[in-house]
Design a protein around this motif. Structure first.
Motif: not given
Length: 168
Positions: A115-116, A144-146, A152-153
């Protein structure tokens, strides 16, 4: 951990599953899987994972698997080190041990997702790439939308090619 501590790296067994689960819980940063998942991991992916023992007690682990469509690539799933053993390079030593062991079977690349906001993992894998004198490519793996929650992404870190003679 002191310099006199005896560190052993070994393949995990199902009896390590509970300790691995507890280390993941105690890390406060990993996505914790069910205790059952760690037992399955120790059964089905033991050959691509490692446990570090310090003076006979579990101190850390790395779980990974070879990608089915890219069997020369190790996908590192989780890295955990007990609080009392952090900051002395144990995570990096576990990664080096695992990559060296798998290199003889044709391992050429290592991947992980981070994650970032996980600066410690980003530093760990950047240092691994430097030690192995390998390129590190970072790209988005899962936006992140998944995720159905507030996760988080996840960025993909792809490192390689790995050449064991370059690891220092």
């Amino acid at each position: 951990m002191t310099d006199s501590a005896e560190i052993q790296f070994r393949t995990p067994t199902v009896t390590d599953g509970p300790a691995m689960w507890q280390m993941a819980v105690d890390s406060a940063t990993l996505d914790v899987n069910s205790p059952y998942a760690y037992l399955l991991w120790c059964r089905d992916f033991a050959a691509t994972s490692v446990i570090a023992e310090v003076n006979g007690a579990p101190a850390g682990f790395v779980t990974g698997y070879l990608r089915p469509q890219q069997p020369q690539t190790l996908m590192v799933w989780q890295v955990a080190v007990n609080a009392g053993h952090r900051g002395v390079g144990l995570a990096g030593r576990m990664l080096d041990h695992l990559a060296t062991a798998l290199h003889t079977d044709g391992l050429t690349h290592l991947e992980t997702s981070i994650t970032p906001d996980n600066d410690a993992s980003r530093r760990l894998f950047a240092a691994f790439a430097r030690r192995w004198d390998a390129a590190l490519h970072c790209s988005e793996l899962f936006g992140a939308g998944l995720f159905p929650d507030s996760h988080l992404a996840e960025d993909l870190f792809r490192i390689g090619p790995l050449r064991v003679e370059n690891c220092r």
